[in-house]
Write an enzyme that holds these catalytic residues in place. Structure first.
Site, PDB file in Angstrom:
ATOM      1  CG  HIS A  35      -1.900  -1.055   1.270  1.00 63.51           C
ATOM      2  ND1 HIS A  35      -1.388  -2.432   1.775  1.00 63.51           N
ATOM      3  CD2 HIS A  35      -3.122  -1.357   0.957  1.00 63.51           C
ATOM      4  CE1 HIS A  35      -2.432  -3.067   1.701  1.00 63.51           C
ATOM      5  NE2 HIS A  35      -3.520  -2.624   1.085  1.00 63.51           N
ATOM      6  N   GLY A 124      -3.079  -3.645  11.529  1.00 63.56           N
ATOM      7  CA  GLY A 124      -3.630  -4.039  10.200  1.00 63.56           C
ATOM      8  C   GLY A 124      -4.971  -4.282  10.121  1.00 63.56           C
ATOM      9  CG  ASN A 191      -6.657   9.501   2.913  1.00 63.21           C
ATOM     10  OD1 ASN A 191      -7.673   9.088   2.563  1.00 63.21           O
ATOM     11  ND2 ASN A 191      -5.528   8.824   3.000  1.00 63.21           N
ATOM     12  CB  ILE A 193      -9.079   8.120  -0.900  1.00 64.48           C
ATOM     13  CG1 ILE A 193      -9.215   9.098  -1.778  1.00 64.48           C
ATOM     14  CG2 ILE A 193      -8.846   6.697  -1.614  1.00 64.48           C
ATOM     15  CD1 ILE A 193     -10.399   9.099  -2.687  1.00 64.48           C
ATOM     16  CG  HIS A 265      -5.712   1.973  -0.177  1.00 63.78           C
ATOM     17  ND1 HIS A 265      -6.093   2.163   1.389  1.00 63.78           N
ATOM     18  CD2 HIS A 265      -6.039   0.670  -0.070  1.00 63.78           C
ATOM     19  CE1 HIS A 265      -6.069   1.233   1.909  1.00 63.78           C
ATOM     20  NE2 HIS A 265      -6.117   0.054   1.130  1.00 63.78           N
ATOM     21  CD  GLU A 414     -19.173  -6.609  26.028  1.00 65.20           C
ATOM     22  OE1 GLU A 414     -20.131  -7.005  27.183  1.00 65.20           O
ATOM     23  OE2 GLU A 414     -19.347  -5.764  25.211  1.00 65.20           O
ATOM     24  CG  PHE A 440     -21.496 -10.700  25.915  1.00 68.22           C
ATOM     25  CD1 PHE A 440     -22.402 -10.891  25.073  1.00 68.22           C
ATOM     26  CD2 PHE A 440     -22.231 -10.092  27.049  1.00 68.22           C
ATOM     27  CE1 PHE A 440     -23.770 -10.979  25.038  1.00 68.22           C
ATOM     28  CE2 PHE A 440     -23.205 -10.114  27.225  1.00 68.22           C
ATOM     29  CZ  PHE A 440     -24.198 -10.574  26.407  1.00 68.22           C
ATOM     30  CG  HIS A 464     -22.728 -15.327  33.953  1.00 67.27           C
ATOM     31  ND1 HIS A 464     -21.785 -14.740  34.603  1.00 67.27           N
ATOM     32  CD2 HIS A 464     -23.814 -15.004  34.424  1.00 67.27           C
ATOM     33  CE1 HIS A 464     -22.371 -13.930  35.863  1.00 67.27           C
ATOM     34  NE2 HIS A 464     -23.767 -14.332  35.520  1.00 67.27           N
ATOM     35  CG  HIS A 476     -27.042 -13.279  28.011  1.00 71.34           C
ATOM     36  ND1 HIS A 476     -28.011 -12.886  27.071  1.00 71.34           N
ATOM     37  CD2 HIS A 476     -26.911 -12.405  28.585  1.00 71.34           C
ATOM     38  CE1 HIS A 476     -28.189 -11.326  26.990  1.00 71.34           C
ATOM     39  NE2 HIS A 476     -27.261 -10.965  28.299  1.00 71.34           N
TER      40      HIS A 476
END
Length: 671
Positions: A35, A124, A191, A193, A265, A414, A440, A464, A476
């Site tokens: 890039h 990244g 930029n 873009i 890019h 989270e 979660f 849990h 959950h």
């Protein structure tokens, strides 16, 4: 954009920044991959930052009081590699730049912190750099503990439009603004873009207003004007009660035929266009050649911080011997000697009193003895403090008026919490842990994966952890989450059965230096299964014989967490019928797999029927059920093959057949 005007206005700066641009074009073209646009567009900002503001010593890249520089827009990795090479980093050499993105090089496609000491984190996945930077900036805790003489630096971030679009960026913005992290400075590469085209294709957010609304100090500048860049960074450093964002209006692939386009890019590899761009920049040397006077100037920048680093060495040397030793231990990530003794004492007490508590409560009991002897631990929760049991009375709450507090209220964030915890660990001197419900894990997962990849020993407290949480129902109730974490390389997943195993799991997690840990903990109470006191850490083996067969061994029952006690009850039923049954507790698959083959065969010998019981999916169990060669035993699994339901825990275990009778019946059906 008039390139000639930029060159004429600041000719020295222009050529120094163009060294970054030229190296980027050369490396990407040589690799035919990468890039180019962001490094070319942000070269002016980076040059001013590194030459006038960033506190670093190229010869001592791990100096504890250096400023941290995070390239959140990690696809533009050549910006960082060019800066490191130019300033004299000993690991990022010209040869490494020439081998950009090639096998065995330090200059990977995206920056990876384990390849070079000066790379602060692996970036990244967009947004992760800015999210991790919140944790880096919470080094306020260390400054409160050791004083400004030891810790007194800034965290700088370069982020792009993509970083700000990712949802985790808002979690990071909210946290940094709430906690007034005034030493955090983000430079936005504005930029306009993205890969698909103009930002307006998919977004119309007023980013300046968004940052201001989140409690940030914001400036807008021309990102190609070195005087404006310098003034903005200077102003940002003076703001101590707010994090700062500098909106740097730039042109992606500045001066190239692909300027201001989505093509800019990516990889700019057209030889003719690249030659034209270099000519326009006034760059006349061959590929990978930097004029001696420019390289010398950059190398001088790399040595400038040596004086500050030496002064810092002197300040550390003036501390008391005790404080010096504690600072060195903390920054090295070494556990205090007291850790093992307080763990042993708690284990002994638990085998004597045999408490029946949830393992989330067991975790709290462990933290109550650990946190007072490990002042580097910093805990928190994603708005579930009372449910995760992550706060102990000695910690104090981190806030704007208590920088020495060691408990962070992360809010319902989270992903942001997990990323920030990684940032704390990468900064050094802090042992972060944080909690949420295990379901979660889905929201924390990108940061958990990055912890494993970049070798950060973050501790993720996931409570849990099964259908045992009961009435909250299948949304959950984590079914597949153990398998997801176990499938992640360089991750230790612990599912302890009682207080003793929980204590041993915490001891292992807090002594890791390059591996994160996931603690899978119950909501429901479980009995003590380790009733014989052992000073050695059995969880360290990953799996061990908890109760052996009486008579001829015909069945081996394997279990984790809350199902270990069910396996023990099933053993009693089978033994009553004369069926010799061994119970193996398997709190950590990864550690068991790391043992030598002889030990694994002693625990799981070939021959007997094997049954595993776990209130989760079978995925990942077959290696131990069928044997490492897939043929050592008849095997069965008692657990979940679908989602849970809403009902009391006892009802759910009965309805899904995860009972002692169900386990015994499964074993007998295989005999």
């Amino acid at each position: 954009m008039d390139i000639n005007a930029l060159r004429d206005a600041h000719p020295d700066h222009w050529m120094r920044a163009t060294a970054i641009r030229a190296l980027t074009l050369d490396a990407v073209a040589e690799a035919n991959s990468g890039h180019s646009g962001m490094p070319i567009g942000m070269a002016d900002v980076a040059t001013v930052l590194w030459s006038k503001h960033l506190k670093f010593d190229a010869k001592t890249p791990t100096w504890a009081d250096r400023d941290r520089f995070i390239l959140s827009a990690g696809h533009g990795s050549m910006l960082l590699y060019a800066l490191l090479y130019l300033s004299g980093d000993e690991q990022i050499t010209l040869e490494q730049v020439k081998n950009f993105r090639q096998w065995g090089s330090r200059t990977a496609g995206h920056p990876e912190n384990f390849h070079a000491d000066a790379i602060e984190m692996t970036t990244g996945p967009l947004g992760q750099g800015i999210a991790h930077s919140v944790g880096f900036a919470i080094e306020e805790i260390l400054r409160a503990r050791f004083g400004k003489a030891a810790i007194n630096h800034h965290t700088y971030v370069i982020a792009g439009d993509g970083c700000l679009m990712e949802g985790v960026s808002q979690e990071a913005l909210g946290l940094a603004g709430r906690y007034e992290l005034g030493r955090l400075i983000v430079m936005w590469d504005n930029n306009d873009i993205t890969i698909d085209g103009k930002v307006s294709l998919s977004d119309r957010t007023d980013q300046v207003a968004r940052f201001k609304a989140s409690g940030w100090h914001v400036q807008e500048i021309d990102g190609h004007d070195p005087e404006a860049i310098d003034a903005a960074i200077t102003a940002a450093k003076k703001v101590t009660d707010k994090p700062s964002m500098i909106a740097c209006k730039t042109h992606i692939a500045l001066g190239h035929a692909a300027q201001d386009t989505s093509k800019g890019h990516g990889a700019l590899t057209n030889a003719e266009q690249n030659a034209d761009a270099k000519a326009g920049w006034g760059w006349t040397t061959g590929p990978f050649e930097v004029p001696a006077e420019i390289k010398s100037w950059w190398e001088e920048i790399g040595t400038r911080g040596a004086a500050e680093r030496e002064a810092w060495d002197g300040r550390i040397a003036s501390m008391s011997d005790r404080k010096q030793a504690e600072f060195a231990r903390t920054m090295a990530g070494d556990a205090p000697k007291k850790l093992s003794s307080v763990i042993r004492a708690l284990k002994k007490q638990s085998t004597e009193t045999e408490p029946k508590v949830a393992t989330r409560k067991a975790s709290e009991m462990v933290l109550e003895v650990i946190n007072p002897v490990m002042p580097e631990t910093v805990g928190g929760s994603a708005d579930l403090t009372g449910s995760n049991n992550t706060k102990t009375g000695d910690m104090g709450v981190f806030d704007t008026d208590n920088r020495g507090g060691r408990y962070v209220y992360w809010g319902i964030r989270e992903h942001g919490m997990s990323s920030a915890m990684n940032g704390m660990g990468l900064h050094g001197g802090i042992r972060p842990y944080g909690g949420t419900f295990m379901a979660f894990t889905d929201y924390a997962r990108p940061a958990m994966r990055l912890a494993a990849l970049q070798q950060t020993p973050t501790v993720f407290v996931m409570t849990h952890d099964s259908i045992g949480l009961g009435e909250d129902g299948p949304t959950h109730q984590p079914i597949e989450h153990l398998a997801i974490s176990r499938a992640t390389p360089n991750t230790l997943v612990f599912r302890p059965a009682d207080v003793v195993e929980t204590a041993e799991a915490w001891e292992i997690a807090l002594t890791q230096k390059s591996t994160p840990s996931v603690l899978s903990l119950t909501r429901q109470n479980v009995p003590t299964v380790r009733t014989q006191h052992k000073t050695n850490n059995l969880v360290e083996k990953g799996a061990y014989v908890l109760a052996d067969a009486e008579g001829k061994r015909q069945v081996i029952l394997m279990a984790t967490g809350s199902e270990v006690s069910i396996a023990l009850e099933a053993r009693d039923l089978l033994q009553a019928e004369g069926i010799g049954t061994r119970v193996v507790s398997m709190p950590c698959f990864e550690l068991f797999e790391a043992q030598d083959e002889a030990y694994r065969k002693r625990v799981l010998p070939g021959g007997p029927v094997r049954v595993a019981v776990e209130a989760a999916t079978r995925f990942g169990w077959d290696k131990w059920l069928l044997g490492e060669r897939g043929r050592e035993a008849k095997a069965g699994f008692v657990g979940m093959d679908g989602f849970g339901a809403s009902a009391p825990a006892e009802t759910l275990y009965e309805q899904f057949g995860i009972t002692a009778a169900g386990v015994a019946a499964k074993a007998k059906s295989l005999l």
